[in-house]
Design a protein around this motif. Structure first.
Motif, PDB file in Angstrom:
ATOM      1  N   ASP A  59      60.915  39.592  42.894  1.00  0.00           N
ATOM      2  CA  ASP A  59      60.796  40.988  43.237  1.00  0.00           C
ATOM      3  C   ASP A  59      61.597  41.496  44.228  1.00  0.00           C
ATOM      4  N   GLU A  60      61.943  42.623  43.930  1.00  0.00           N
ATOM      5  CA  GLU A  60      62.781  43.299  45.122  1.00  0.00           C
ATOM      6  C   GLU A  60      62.006  44.357  45.811  1.00  0.00           C
ATOM      7  N   VAL A  61      62.141  44.274  47.133  1.00  0.00           N
ATOM      8  CA  VAL A  61      61.293  45.256  47.806  1.00  0.00           C
ATOM      9  C   VAL A  61      62.154  46.247  48.738  1.00  0.00           C
ATOM     10  N   ARG A  67      58.469  48.296  45.207  1.00  0.00           N
ATOM     11  CA  ARG A  67      58.679  47.021  44.612  1.00  0.00           C
ATOM     12  C   ARG A  67      59.064  46.951  43.290  1.00  0.00           C
ATOM     13  N   VAL A 108      60.822  36.682  46.886  1.00  0.00           N
ATOM     14  CA  VAL A 108      60.811  38.217  47.260  1.00  0.00           C
ATOM     15  C   VAL A 108      62.202  38.246  48.140  1.00  0.00           C
TER      16      VAL A 108
END
Length: 337
Positions: free
Chosen positions: A141-143, A149, A231
């Motif tokens: 996941d990209e935050v 997200r 992440v």
């Protein structure tokens, strides 16, 4: 620019297709440069793993903050020190790879983190994969700033669990619009890393990760599992991706040109498309801050993408900034399609 033999691996498969039933030994390699506010988060995630790493190596790239001291407080963590910082953490990772004794290397950037089952998932993938598999990737996941997200590009494109030979890996890259694997969600066979020539610390300022994954995919299969185990924090301090783009031909294009010389015709066509895509995207990012030099896209093949070629011509003109915005809009429309 000269690419040595190791930078252009043979695009063949190993003859042995059996499964690897050995217990995978994995070394975690973390490059560190002025990531004091984040390194504890990364190492905490390593310590929480349900399957322990055989080794944990942090390579300090001449940090000016407390990051190396924080890393040194963790039990079982070996901190190595470099005397000169290298671009993108490539030299630091290479030192970690050379220093490791394990069969596989799991990469983690100092400002990212893993889910607690990351190494367990990777170990299961290694045991189940054919012996000629050299690279293993999971979802992430990209935050983004503000906590927004989003899922990774491979999952966004509907990617499934697959074992990919080289042409299929390039097709997946083209289908995603970006590289389908990401460094902090990768485990690589150490012997294959060494054979591929490691990260291009001498010829890439950025984008060297993708260059290495492409070279490794030319050596054997890539195993992808879209389950999310990592992440990617895009709001971190001192990010490499925040650096300005060099106004030069992307280093990966040189690797692709070397690969084309020995690839089958069908694969050569895929590589031309990939070189065009990476060249165009790199030019768009460069144009955000400066006029794009023609030399940076000199290998672009216009008959494959005439509209993008027209945009590149414009990016090398005084009207480059407005055309860069048009190009980014075209990229977004292409991704939706």
């Amino acid at each position: 620019m000269v690419i040595d033999r190791l930078s252009a691996p043979r695009l063949t498969e190993a003859p042995h297709q059996g499964r690897d039933d050995r217990v995978a030994s994995i070394c975690v390699v973390i490059p560190l440069h002025n990531k004091g506010p984040h390194i504890a988060r990364a190492l905490d995630s390593v310590m929480r793993q349900t399957a322990s790493a055989a080794e944990i190596i942090v390579v300090d790239d001449v940090s000016a903050d407390e990051g190396p001291q924080i890393a040194g407080r963790y039990p079982g963590v070996q901190v190595l020190n470099r005397s000169k910082p290298g671009p993108g953490g490539y030299a630091a990772r290479n030192l970690g790879i050379r220093s490791a004794r394990s069969d596989h290397i799991a990469f983690l950037d100092a400002d990212d983190e893993w889910a607690e089952n990351h190494l367990e998932t990777m170990g299961a993938m290694i045991r189940a994969a054919p012996r000629d598999t050299v690279l293993f990737g999971t979802g992430y996941d990209e935050v983004h700033p503000g906590g927004h997200r989003i899922v990774d590009v491979y999952r966004r494109s509907g990617g499934a669990q697959r074992s990919l030979a080289f042409p299929d890996f390039v097709r997946a890259w083209l289908d995603c619009g970006e590289c389908p694997v990401w460094t902090s969600a990768i485990v690589a066979r150490r012997s294959a890393l060494l054979e591929a020539g490691l990260f291009p610390e001498e010829r890439c300022r950025r984008g060297g990760d993708k260059d290495l994954w492409l070279r490794m995919a030319g050596q054997g299969k890539v195993q992808l599992n879209p389950v999310q185990t990592a992440v990617y924090f895009k709001d971190s301090q001192n990010m490499v991706t925040a650096l300005a783009h060099d106004n030069v031909c992307h280093c990966m294009v040189e690797t692709i040109l070397a690969m084309q010389e020995q690839a089958p015709r069908s694969t050569r066509k895929l590589l031309v498309r990939l070189a065009n895509r990476e060249t165009f995207q790199y030019a768009l990012r460069t144009a955000k801050s400066q006029r794009v030099r023609h030399a940076s896209w000199k290998h672009f093949k216009p008959w494959h993408n005439p509209l993008q070629f027209a945009v590149l011509l414009g990016l090398s003109s005084p009207l480059c900034r407005p055309l860069a915005r048009i190009g980014m809009s075209l990229k977004k429309l292409s991704a939706r399609g």
